[in-house]
Design an enzyme around this catalytic site. Structure first.
Site, PDB file in Angstrom:
ATOM      1  N   LYS A 206      54.011  37.296  -0.919  1.00  0.00           N
ATOM      2  CA  LYS A 206      54.566  37.027   0.236  1.00  0.00           C
ATOM      3  C   LYS A 206      53.890  37.333   1.483  1.00  0.00           C
ATOM      4  O   LYS A 206      52.746  37.896   1.440  1.00  0.00           O
ATOM      5  CB  LYS A 206      56.048  37.535   0.292  1.00  0.00           C
ATOM      6  CG  LYS A 206      56.906  36.990  -0.744  1.00  0.00           C
ATOM      7  CD  LYS A 206      58.316  37.354  -0.743  1.00  0.00           C
ATOM      8  CE  LYS A 206      59.226  36.465  -1.627  1.00  0.00           C
ATOM      9  NZ  LYS A 206      60.519  36.870  -1.573  1.00  0.00           N
ATOM     10  N   ARG A 245      60.115  39.612 -10.016  1.00  0.00           N
ATOM     11  CA  ARG A 245      60.119  38.207  -9.975  1.00  0.00           C
ATOM     12  C   ARG A 245      58.586  38.036  -9.615  1.00  0.00           C
ATOM     13  O   ARG A 245      58.276  38.340  -8.265  1.00  0.00           O
ATOM     14  CB  ARG A 245      60.989  37.978  -9.165  1.00  0.00           C
ATOM     15  CG  ARG A 245      61.202  36.016  -9.149  1.00  0.00           C
ATOM     16  CD  ARG A 245      62.217  35.728  -8.301  1.00  0.00           C
ATOM     17  NE  ARG A 245      62.357  34.207  -8.376  1.00  0.00           N
ATOM     18  CZ  ARG A 245      61.630  33.156  -7.610  1.00  0.00           C
ATOM     19  NH1 ARG A 245      60.649  33.934  -6.564  1.00  0.00           N
ATOM     20  NH2 ARG A 245      61.624  32.359  -7.357  1.00  0.00           N
TER      21      ARG A 245
END
Length: 269
Positions: A206, A245
């Site tokens: 991210k 994840r």
């Protein structure tokens, strides 16, 4: 639990367009399974910052053939969607979990649908759609507020009929959060665990990791160069979360093995 991210989209922030055909998606899912993924999380709609919604039929067309094929191969699949209709259709063809990044806020029918489906439900902290979530990243106390907002959504889900024991929570790293909010949450897993639900964290590749790894000119590291940092974070989170994840399953599995060996909680050579 290691969840492998499988975006069957042309525009996801990291791997959009790489696995948008059924054959490529299935091949990637097999690779992640063989690398140690417990669950393959299939998503057909990008939730990257600024992404626009796609039509329901387009999302269904992207995900259903992939899920059906993976189910036939005995691979455990989660459907990553904010739509109740997609969740229901995906479970019908073989998905075993529903991962809703909106935590039920996007589709008013989601909680009742999941209750009827009777499958595990990932409820993520979310404040708004991708086209406006950056403007919603305003907190006085991000850890307290995120936990309170998740707790509220848990209560709504339970009132709709979802068994509390089937609810997994996700603090929503990167969603309506600036870098300092993300790091505060990651340092505060004890507080998130205080909600007494299994915790799934999705920080892989991210933007805040890219910012941390910026070069001398301040240019953020691109998404493909964030896997080492992601796996380091995975190792640091080992033991404090239920699941991770990630895009690079092998790197995370390796990091978890090292973490277990160092803690004395796993077998090692």
């Amino acid at each position: 639990m290691v969840w492998g991210v499988l975006n069957v989209t042309p525009d996801s922030f990291s791997d959009g367009g790489r696995f948008h055909t059924v054959d490529r998606a299935v091949e990637q899912a097999r690779l992640m399974r063989d690398s140690g993924a417990d669950v393959i999380d299939v998503g057909g709609e990008s939730t990257r910052p600024g992404a626009e919604r796609i039509p329901l039929e387009q999302e269904l067309t992207r995900v259903l053939p992939v899920i059906e094929t993976l189910k036939a191969e005995g691979i455990t699949v989660s459907i990553d969607t904010m739509r109740a209709d997609v969740a229901a259709a995906a479970v019908e063809v073989g998905a075993m979990l529903v991962n809703d990044v909106s935590g039920g806020r996007s589709d008013p029918a989601m909680h009742a649908t999941v209750a009827e489906l009777g499958v595990p439900y990932v409820l993520m902290h979310w404040r708004g759609h991708s086209d406006r979530m950056n403007e919603l990243a305003v907190y006085d106390d991000p850890v307290r507020q995120v936990c309170e907002e998740i707790e509220q959504q848990i209560e709504f889900a339970v009132q709709a009929g979802i068994d509390r024991e089937r609810i997994i929570i996700d603090p929503g790293i990167g969603f309506a959060k600036e870098a300092d909010h993300n790091w505060a949450l990651l340092r505060a897993m004890d507080a998130v665990n205080g909600l007494k639900q299994p915790v799934l964290v999705g920080a892989s590749r991210k933007r805040f990791i890219g910012a941390l790894l910026a070069d001398a000119d301040g240019e953020a590291r691109d998404s493909d160069g964030r896997d080492v940092a992601t796996s380091a974070l995975s190792g640091l989170l080992a033991g404090s979360v239920w699941g991770l994840r990630v895009h690079d399953v092998q790197a995370t599995v390796d990091a978890l093995k090292v973490a277990r060996a160092m803690s004395g909680s796993g077998e090692h050579g």
